[in-house]
Design an enzyme around this catalytic site. Sequence first.
Site, short mmCIF file in Angstrom:
data_model
loop_
_atom_site.label_atom_id
_atom_site.label_comp_id
_atom_site.label_asym_id
_atom_site.label_seq_id
_atom_site.Cartn_x
_atom_site.Cartn_y
_atom_site.Cartn_z
N ASP A 42 0.88 -1.17 0.00
CA ASP A 42 0.00 0.00 0.00
C ASP A 42 0.92 1.22 0.00
O ASP A 42 2.09 1.12 0.38
CB ASP A 42 -0.89 0.01 1.25
CG ASP A 42 -2.17 0.83 1.06
OD1 ASP A 42 -3.26 0.24 1.03
OD2 ASP A 42 -2.07 2.08 0.90
N GLY A 80 -5.71 -1.97 -4.52
CA GLY A 80 -5.16 -0.64 -4.29
C GLY A 80 -5.71 0.39 -5.26
O GLY A 80 -5.98 0.09 -6.43
N GLY A 81 -5.84 1.61 -4.79
CA GLY A 81 -6.29 2.71 -5.64
C GLY A 81 -7.26 3.60 -4.91
O GLY A 81 -7.62 3.34 -3.76
N SER A 83 -10.79 4.90 -4.04
CA SER A 83 -12.00 4.07 -3.99
C SER A 83 -13.29 4.89 -3.98
O SER A 83 -14.36 4.34 -3.72
CB SER A 83 -11.94 3.18 -2.75
OG SER A 83 -11.90 3.97 -1.59
N SER A 119 -15.71 -2.10 -9.78
CA SER A 119 -16.77 -1.50 -8.95
C SER A 119 -18.09 -1.49 -9.70
O SER A 119 -18.13 -1.43 -10.94
CB SER A 119 -16.39 -0.06 -8.61
OG SER A 119 -17.46 0.62 -8.01
N HIS A 121 -19.67 0.97 -9.97
CA HIS A 121 -19.75 2.29 -10.61
C HIS A 121 -19.33 2.26 -12.08
O HIS A 121 -19.45 3.27 -12.78
CB HIS A 121 -18.98 3.32 -9.79
CG HIS A 121 -19.65 3.53 -8.46
ND1 HIS A 121 -20.79 4.29 -8.32
CD2 HIS A 121 -19.41 2.99 -7.24
CE1 HIS A 121 -21.20 4.24 -7.06
NE2 HIS A 121 -20.38 3.45 -6.38
N TYR A 144 -14.20 7.91 -11.31
CA TYR A 144 -13.87 6.66 -10.62
C TYR A 144 -14.37 5.46 -11.42
O TYR A 144 -13.62 4.50 -11.69
CB TYR A 144 -14.47 6.71 -9.23
CG TYR A 144 -14.45 5.43 -8.45
CD1 TYR A 144 -13.26 4.86 -8.03
CD2 TYR A 144 -15.65 4.79 -8.11
CE1 TYR A 144 -13.25 3.67 -7.31
CE2 TYR A 144 -15.66 3.62 -7.38
CZ TYR A 144 -14.45 3.06 -6.99
OH TYR A 144 -14.45 1.89 -6.27
N SER A 173 -21.32 -2.85 -2.32
CA SER A 173 -20.98 -2.07 -1.13
C SER A 173 -20.52 -3.05 -0.07
O SER A 173 -21.34 -3.74 0.54
CB SER A 173 -22.21 -1.30 -0.63
OG SER A 173 -22.80 -0.56 -1.68
P1 NAI Z 1 -9.91 1.91 0.64
O1 NAI Z 1 -9.91 3.31 0.11
O2 NAI Z 1 -10.18 1.72 2.08
O3 NAI Z 1 -8.52 1.20 0.30
C1 NAI Z 1 -7.79 1.48 -0.86
C2 NAI Z 1 -6.32 1.43 -0.51
O4 NAI Z 1 -5.58 1.76 -1.68
C3 NAI Z 1 -5.93 2.44 0.58
O5 NAI Z 1 -5.29 1.80 1.67
C4 NAI Z 1 -5.01 3.40 -0.13
O6 NAI Z 1 -3.94 3.88 0.69
C5 NAI Z 1 -4.48 2.57 -1.28
N1 NAI Z 1 -4.06 3.43 -2.37
C6 NAI Z 1 -4.70 4.52 -2.86
N2 NAI Z 1 -3.95 5.11 -3.80
C7 NAI Z 1 -2.81 4.38 -3.91
C8 NAI Z 1 -1.66 4.51 -4.70
N3 NAI Z 1 -1.52 5.50 -5.58
N4 NAI Z 1 -0.69 3.59 -4.55
C9 NAI Z 1 -0.80 2.56 -3.66
N5 NAI Z 1 -1.89 2.41 -2.87
C10 NAI Z 1 -2.88 3.31 -3.01
O7 NAI Z 1 -10.94 1.11 -0.25
P2 NAI Z 1 -11.64 -0.30 0.05
O8 NAI Z 1 -13.02 -0.05 0.48
O9 NAI Z 1 -10.75 -1.14 0.87
O10 NAI Z 1 -11.72 -0.89 -1.43
C11 NAI Z 1 -10.71 -1.71 -1.95
C12 NAI Z 1 -10.86 -1.77 -3.46
O11 NAI Z 1 -12.16 -2.25 -3.77
C13 NAI Z 1 -10.73 -0.42 -4.16
O12 NAI Z 1 -10.06 -0.59 -5.40
C14 NAI Z 1 -12.15 0.01 -4.40
O13 NAI Z 1 -12.27 0.85 -5.53
C15 NAI Z 1 -12.83 -1.33 -4.60
N6 NAI Z 1 -14.25 -1.29 -4.24
C16 NAI Z 1 -14.62 -1.24 -2.91
C17 NAI Z 1 -15.95 -1.20 -2.57
C18 NAI Z 1 -16.42 -1.23 -1.14
O14 NAI Z 1 -17.63 -1.25 -0.94
N7 NAI Z 1 -15.56 -1.25 -0.14
C19 NAI Z 1 -16.99 -1.17 -3.61
C20 NAI Z 1 -16.48 -1.23 -4.96
C21 NAI Z 1 -15.15 -1.29 -5.23
C1 15L Z 2 -17.48 1.86 -4.38
O1 15L Z 2 -16.95 1.59 -5.45
C2 15L Z 2 -16.71 2.48 -3.27
O2 15L Z 2 -15.37 2.05 -3.25
C3 15L Z 2 -17.34 2.23 -1.91
O3 15L Z 2 -16.75 3.12 -0.97
C4 15L Z 2 -18.85 2.41 -1.95
O4 15L Z 2 -19.15 3.73 -2.15
C5 15L Z 2 -19.45 1.54 -3.03
O5 15L Z 2 -18.82 1.72 -4.27
C6 15L Z 2 -20.95 1.76 -3.24
O6 15L Z 2 -21.36 1.91 -4.37
O7 15L Z 2 -21.69 1.69 -2.25
#
Ligand code: NAI
Ligand code: 15L
Length: 273
Positions: A42, A80-81, A83, A119, A121, A144, A173
Amino acid sequence: MSLSHTSQLPLGRILLTGAAGGLGRELRPRLRARATLLRLSDVAPIEPAGPGEEVQQAALEDRAAVHRLLQGMDAVVHLGGISTEQPFDAIVQANIVGTYNVYEAARQHAVKRIVFASSNHVTGYYRQDEVIAPDMPMRPDGHYGISKAFGESLARFYFDRYGIETVCLRIGSSFPEPRDRRMLATWLSYDDLERLVVASLTTPRAGYSVVYGVSDNPASWWDNSSARHLGYRPQDSSEPFRAAREAAQPQLDANDPAVVYQAGGFVRMGPFE
Ligand code: NAI
Ligand code: 15L
């Protein structure tokens, strides 16, 4: 906690990007229990490595660092990325350049499978009164969603050209529980997330697959029947949370774009210029 009734095949050497994030921290112990080696990365600080783990802090847009991450790995779980919806310049670096770096490094290091956190989205501009399938045209709802659509196209190309398999998880979600009425349809429990990721890593033939990451919720906008070959069978449901979420939001404005479209509140974000 780790599930005992999903595939017990060993997962090999796994790279987990986004390891410091919400889903990364949740998946870490679950993957560690099954992987030969779990490499965690990360841009943000990560808890120190335990047995069977390695930690390598890296920015995804740093190509050389990403190449080091992929060295010696069997598969990648790429979480990673950025979100959420953000200005384009930030999204480009983390999600577009970063995901390109992961695929290019996978090619050079002969890594054969990637589980890509896409996602919902990517298709956020479908309406909440439609049921859609993964092969329907993309309708991203912002920067996004566009970046995740790019990631899916990259995955398609790297499979067609180089045979690198990807399962694109269009996650709904994924939180401890649904936070609002929309999430009664989009919720993915953490246990079902684990089931989905393990199925994606262990299915004998992943090819290029796209699946919505969603639990077995009573109302759903997504038909995953084209991804049954993955063997993902959700076990959880948003139903136990329904009464509380409906009581918290007794009235919805049917004309509100956040209620009309599957994207929910993402349709209200931006422009940022
Ligand atoms: P989060 O935002 O908590 O975790 C993403 C991690 O990526 C963070 O720890 C951040 O530091 C790291 N990151 C961001 N930019 C970076 C970079 N340039 N280089 C290296 N690391 C970087 O998000 P979450 O909820 O854990 O989601 C994980 C993945 O799943 C993401 O790709 C997100 O788009 C996707 N996702 C999550 C959803 C959810 O409901 N939690 C829904 C849809 C997709
Ligand atoms: C996503 O892609 C986001 O990473 C998460 O934070 C939520 O917003 C989720 O979609 C959602 O659609 O509920």
